[in-house]
Design an enzyme around this catalytic site. Sequence first.
Site, PDB file in Angstrom:
ATOM      1  N   GLU A 133       0.823  -1.220   0.000  1.00  0.00           N
ATOM      2  CA  GLU A 133       0.000   0.000   0.000  1.00  0.00           C
ATOM      3  C   GLU A 133       0.853   1.265   0.000  1.00  0.00           C
ATOM      4  OE1 GLU A 133      -2.920  -0.346  -0.784  1.00  0.00           O
ATOM      5  OE2 GLU A 133      -3.106  -2.473  -0.357  1.00  0.00           O
ATOM      6  N   GLY A 134       2.018   1.184  -0.599  1.00  0.00           N
ATOM      7  CA  GLY A 134       2.913   2.338  -0.678  1.00  0.00           C
ATOM      8  C   GLY A 134       3.985   2.262   0.378  1.00  0.00           C
TER       9      GLY A 134
END
Length: 595
Positions: free
Chosen positions: A442-443
């Site tokens: 998610e980054g």
Amino acid sequence: MSSYSAPLHEIRFTLHDVLGVEATFRQLGYEDAGRETVDAILEEGARFCESVLAPLNQVGDRHGVGYDADTGSVTTAPGFKEAYAQFTEGGWGGLTAPAEYGGMGMPHALGLSMEEMINSANLAWGNFPLLSHGAQNALLHHGEQWQREVFLTRLVSGEWTGTMCLTEPHCGTDLGLLRTRAEPRADGTYAVTGTKIFITAGEHDLAPNIVHLVLARLPDAPAGSKGISLFIVPKFKVARDGSVGERNALRCGSVEHKMGIHASATCVMNFDGAEGYLVGQPHRGLAAMFTMMNSARIGVGMQGLGLSERALQNALRYARERLQSRSLSGAKFPDKPADPIIVQPDVRRMLLTCKALVEGGRALAYHAGLQFDLAAHGASEQARKDADDLLGFLTPIVKGCLTEWGVECTYHALQCFGGHGYIAEHGMEQLARDARITTLYEGTTGIQALDLMGRKTMQLQGAGLKVFLGMVQRFCEQHAGNAALAEFTGPLAAKAQEWQALTMAIAGRAARDPEEIGAAAYDYLFYSGYVALAYWWARIVAAADASSQPESFKAAKRETARFFYARLLPRTLLHKAAIDSGPGPLLALAAEHFD
């Protein structure tokens, strides 16, 4: 084996005493979210996590997932399917979903407390409903009414699960490079073709259908991120009337063999002209996906918090039981052959670091969750805007800091066990392995830092920062005459002023040299995280003093706050010094000279 007991007392204290959610929920129209109901939901959620999920944590790590290359099917670890059935029967998948789509309609702040307990109990299992929750948000805000009726209702009920399919083999964060394509068909559907990697819960046996939300390009798509559209591509075809048809033209090509979260199915997904439906407007898919991604980023921050809580519980238990040597100032337990290691200053350093980051991080994260509710139901347009700005600002801090602190806390907890922490018997090494992924998916932490520095601070002119600094200023003014809080409010006010000045200084230098943004981003993220926790620790002490909690509880909060201010807040000095050094030390060495 590591154990877990839901910290209901701490969760309730954070929700009720620190955040005062009962009054806020009432103002926002959550009439069914009174204190008695909230506490009952927490108790039932704790029971499920402790008795159903936690015992499967080490089982899942040992067994992992099974993959059949001939069929592309994935089998989850023993007990996972039965646990998911209980989860859906309890309606947990729809805890915060609107009642009109079958949900309970509870506030997001309450939902985050349930997420924390799930992540502490069994992180790998928790990944399956996590992505479904993100898919719910994307369809709720961007889907057509028929899509919400057909797909959203089944995601809310847990009958089906969801995924988000972004990354491809040749591109990670830079989604402008993606190649998956979608060809329009005469019947209004689209044929989606391409390969996606690192797809959490892309294939499994928990539910009969999986709703993939896939980023792809239409034939007339412009280049770059502005040419991306979002599509619903179910595992089994679904007609507009909700009827389920034959298997769609997609399959799991393989599962990844990972360092941790072994029981979470991380899949390569191949789409070969699979039937899908467009979500929202053509070429506007990235905006819809970010709705899903931002929800997932807060969720991953909760994973870091959950792992930290479980690690702390086990390290504290071991430190109280493990007898080894004596205190340097003399025996503290003379009736025992040796003192427990909790008397040792270095063990206390590690335990207090975990305690300060967990309890302060919980307030930070739950408050961020509350912004979801305020942004949707605030009494005025300005209140909703402030909440949305603040949520955007806090999201990379929650995701980036809580996951990195999760790595730190699981490391400290393992270290408390000494050599026993390195072997599988005590379960601490699993927590450390599982924690590592949270800083990546998610980054990555670097992406969160760039989002905070580049977009949330520079591009949006620090809109969320201004809201947060306003909170700090009001709190310090409110307690200006409170001598008992002066040891916290004084340093906090000074740090807030320094935070604002530091931000303006970076902006000024960045106007002359854009490399300043990337060079400052990582340190600015953690500088912001520690100052934010300073605010929350001051509020925690104030809330404890004003509560009916036992004096021992109040004293523990004050001493932990003192530890944070004395030992952890000074980390901002290092981060500020790094920021002030500019991009020169990072960029001076030519790439070819690294070897």
